[in-house]
Design an enzyme around this catalytic site. Structure first.
Site, PDB file in Angstrom:
ATOM      1  N   HIS A 143       0.853  -1.190   0.000  1.00 20.05           N
ATOM      2  CA  HIS A 143       0.000   0.000   0.000  1.00 20.05           C
ATOM      3  C   HIS A 143       0.884   1.233   0.000  1.00 20.05           C
ATOM      4  O   HIS A 143       1.879   1.296   0.725  1.00 20.05           O
ATOM      5  CB  HIS A 143      -0.886   0.012   1.260  1.00 20.05           C
ATOM      6  CG  HIS A 143      -1.716   1.254   1.374  1.00 20.05           C
ATOM      7  ND1 HIS A 143      -2.889   1.419   0.681  1.00 20.05           N
ATOM      8  CD2 HIS A 143      -1.521   2.403   2.063  1.00 20.05           C
ATOM      9  CE1 HIS A 143      -3.386   2.615   0.945  1.00 20.05           C
ATOM     10  NE2 HIS A 143      -2.578   3.232   1.790  1.00 20.05           N
ATOM     11  N   ASP A 166     -15.066   2.292   7.162  1.00 22.51           N
ATOM     12  CA  ASP A 166     -14.056   3.233   6.682  1.00 22.51           C
ATOM     13  C   ASP A 166     -14.624   4.143   5.605  1.00 22.51           C
ATOM     14  O   ASP A 166     -14.337   5.331   5.570  1.00 22.51           O
ATOM     15  CB  ASP A 166     -12.833   2.491   6.135  1.00 22.51           C
ATOM     16  CG  ASP A 166     -11.827   3.490   5.584  1.00 22.51           C
ATOM     17  OD1 ASP A 166     -11.343   4.303   6.390  1.00 22.51           O
ATOM     18  OD2 ASP A 166     -11.567   3.510   4.375  1.00 22.51           O
ATOM     19  N   ARG A 210     -14.751  12.451   7.405  1.00 18.44           N
ATOM     20  CA  ARG A 210     -13.478  13.126   7.740  1.00 18.44           C
ATOM     21  C   ARG A 210     -13.126  14.146   6.676  1.00 18.44           C
ATOM     22  O   ARG A 210     -12.613  15.235   6.972  1.00 18.44           O
ATOM     23  CB  ARG A 210     -12.353  12.082   7.872  1.00 18.44           C
ATOM     24  CG  ARG A 210     -12.456  11.271   9.144  1.00 18.44           C
ATOM     25  CD  ARG A 210     -11.534  10.072   9.097  1.00 18.44           C
ATOM     26  NE  ARG A 210     -10.157  10.440   8.916  1.00 18.44           N
ATOM     27  CZ  ARG A 210      -9.236   9.664   8.321  1.00 18.44           C
ATOM     28  NH1 ARG A 210      -9.565   8.474   7.863  1.00 18.44           N
ATOM     29  NH2 ARG A 210      -8.011  10.078   8.193  1.00 18.44           N
ATOM     30  N   SER A 244      -7.734   3.612   9.175  1.00 13.34           N
ATOM     31  CA  SER A 244      -8.396   3.599   7.869  1.00 13.34           C
ATOM     32  C   SER A 244      -7.650   2.685   6.903  1.00 13.34           C
ATOM     33  O   SER A 244      -8.234   1.798   6.263  1.00 13.34           O
ATOM     34  CB  SER A 244      -8.458   5.043   7.350  1.00 13.34           C
ATOM     35  OG  SER A 244      -8.728   5.084   5.985  1.00 13.34           O
ATOM     36  N   LYS A 298      -8.875  -1.562   5.879  1.00 10.93           N
ATOM     37  CA  LYS A 298      -9.160  -1.986   4.499  1.00 10.93           C
ATOM     38  C   LYS A 298      -8.206  -3.106   4.076  1.00 10.93           C
ATOM     39  O   LYS A 298      -8.593  -4.048   3.406  1.00 10.93           O
ATOM     40  CB  LYS A 298      -8.979  -0.803   3.543  1.00 10.93           C
ATOM     41  CG  LYS A 298     -10.124   0.181   3.595  1.00 10.93           C
ATOM     42  CD  LYS A 298      -9.915   1.315   2.623  1.00 10.93           C
ATOM     43  CE  LYS A 298      -8.788   2.211   3.038  1.00 10.93           C
ATOM     44  NZ  LYS A 298      -8.961   3.619   2.906  1.00 10.93           N
TER      45      LYS A 298
HETATM   46  N1  URA Z   1      -5.569   6.827   2.903  1.00 14.96           N
HETATM   47  C1  URA Z   1      -6.520   6.090   3.500  1.00 14.96           C
HETATM   48  O1  URA Z   1      -6.876   5.004   3.048  1.00 14.96           O
HETATM   49  N2  URA Z   1      -7.097   6.580   4.614  1.00 14.96           N
HETATM   50  C2  URA Z   1      -6.732   7.760   5.159  1.00 14.96           C
HETATM   51  O2  URA Z   1      -7.279   8.116   6.173  1.00 14.96           O
HETATM   52  C3  URA Z   1      -5.755   8.525   4.519  1.00 14.96           C
HETATM   53  C4  URA Z   1      -5.166   8.027   3.386  1.00 14.96           C
END
Ligand code: URA
Length: 437
Positions: free
Chosen positions: A82, A161, A168, A183, A187
């Site tokens: 990621h 999320d 947010r 977050s 995921k």
């Molecule tokens: N990327 C994400 O998946 N979540 C965040 O809160 C910020 C960047």
């Protein structure tokens, strides 16, 4: 649970209990807590923070707000990568096929570009027919055939999320390290992976511009990921200039394909090699970083990774002929260039400004529902440290709108700094967490 009481507790700096966090997330996901109370909660977290245990609890609560993929029927180690997002970052299109061709299972669930940063799904969707909206059943089928798959977030995985992130975004609570960590990890953990390599970017084109903040996020991600039971390795990498040469969706697909053919730009190849090598280590396919790097080079040179990407494109409904015939990708109608105003060395190519210029041309989106133009973008032909002479081309812009092209050209021109003295580019890999021998 009394919601105002819980908000007050966090507002006053007290730690929340695991049960309170789980109940709050469950009820918010079910629509039983209104956005105005959740917004107040998020702002309290923004100012008061969460300790490691609370962040791990929040991550798990968000993870269990939906399904967790069970990939135990697949024999390979399940490892993903990621990135926190950057400009010209097309590493997923190279790393996933190399890792899958090396024997890992790569169930990659990616995001879209937002603001000046690009997103893997937008790049993939510039390939005619490529479907990033597979059902989970279809995703499993592609994983079974190809050892990798590339899709977007679904409603089934970590739905908390999706709701929280949207809230947010409009309540100025994105820039909170525990909220970002929960977050990202909720995921990724929902993919059912054994290990995760994180590319935490820092510099002008990154979400966290200061190294110290990037280090804090990387530390938090490693600690929480480890506490949640997966292997995690984070690299902190420079994003002060765009990665590679191409910025813009179809342009980046071409650069990724060139990289898989052994003709990639040096910085992109280096980053892909390092990230893939750590994936191979986490998956137990290699025992040392040097052996894992060598495996990356061997698999790339063998052409198996290019074949793997072609296979996945076909399996996800795309036109795999793009691999050999780039004219099948969308092309912009107009182009213009920015040239060096004087002799010297490129001292700066501000990533954020190049990303914003590309977004203005239509390659990115200001809002989640903006429509993007897959053909447009910028090719950075010189990198920081390169010598240039007066009138030599530094960047080429590709556009479908002449007015936007003029404005973007000015932005790119302002992003370039030329020095009369030789300049040394920053190292690409700034730190590894955990530290690596
Ligand atoms: N990327 C994400 O998946 N979540 C965040 O809160 C910020 C960047």
């Amino acid at each position: 649970m009394n919601t105002p009481e819980l908000i007050r507790k966090k507002r006053d700096g007290c730690a929340l209990e695991r049960g309170e966090i789980f109940e709050f997330i469950e009820r918010y996901t079910r629509g039983e807590i209104p956005d105005y109370q959740c917004a107040a909660f998020l702002m309290a977290v923004f100012f008061r923070g969460l300790d490691g245990r609370e962040t791990a609890d929040l991550t798990e609560a968000m993870l269990h707000s939906g399904q967790v993929l069970d990939l135990s029927c697949f024999p390979q180690p399940k490892i993903d990568k990621h990135s926190t997002g950057g400009v010209g970052d097309k590493t997923s299109l190279v790393i996933a096929p190399v890792a899958a061709a090396s024997g890992l299972l790569v169930p990659m669930i990616s995001g879209r570009g937002l603001g000046h940063t690009g997103g893997t799904l937008d790049k993939l969707e510039s390939i005619p027919g490529f479907n990033t909206r597979l059902t989970l059943a279809e995703f499993r089928r592609v994983l079974g055939v190809c050892g990798m798959g590339l899709i977007g977030q679904t409603d089934e995985l970590a739905p908390a999320d999706r709701k929280l992130y949207a809230l947010r975004d409009v309540t100025a609570t994105v820039e909170s390290i525990p909220l970002i960590a929960a977050s990202i990890l909720s995921k990724k953990l929902a993919e059912g992976i054994d290990g995760l390599v994180l590319d935490v970017k820092t510099g002008s084109g990154a979400f966290l511009k200061k190294f110290q903040n990037a280090r804090e996020l990387a530390t938090c991600l490693v600690e929480i990921g480890t506490a949640c039971g997966i292997g995690v390795q984070a690299l902190i990498t420079d994003m002060s200039e765009p990665l590679g040469n191409a910025v813009g969706n179809a342009l980046e697909v071409v650069e990724a394909l060139e990289t898989l053919k052994g003709r990639g730009p040096q910085d992109l190849v280096e980053l892909c090699r390092e990230l893939t090598a750590h994936m191979l280590l986490l998956g137990g396919l290699e025992a040392t970083l040097d052996a894992a790097r060598a495996r990356f080079d061997t698999v790339l040179a063998s052409g198996q990774a290019l074949e793997k990407l072609a296979q996945v494109i076909g399996a996800q409904g795309g036109d795999a002929r793009v691999v050999e015939d780039y004219s099948r990708l969308p092309r912009a109608q107009h182009e213009d260039s920015v040239v060096a105003p004087e002799d010297g060395f490129v001292a700066g190519l501000e990533a954020q400004a190049v990303g914003q210029a590309s977004m203005l041309l239509g390659a990115g989106r200001q809002r989640l529902d903006s429509v993007i133009d897959p053909a447009v973008g910028v090719i950075v032909e010189k990198k920081v440290g390169d010598p240039v002479s007066t009138g030599e081309r530094i960047c080429t812009l590709y556009a479908n709108d002449l007015g936007l092209l003029r404005r973007a050209r000015e932005m790119v021109r302002a992003a370039i700094e030329i020095s009369p003295e030789p300049v040394r580019a920053l190292p690409l890999i700034l730190a590894r967490l955990p530290e690596f021998g």
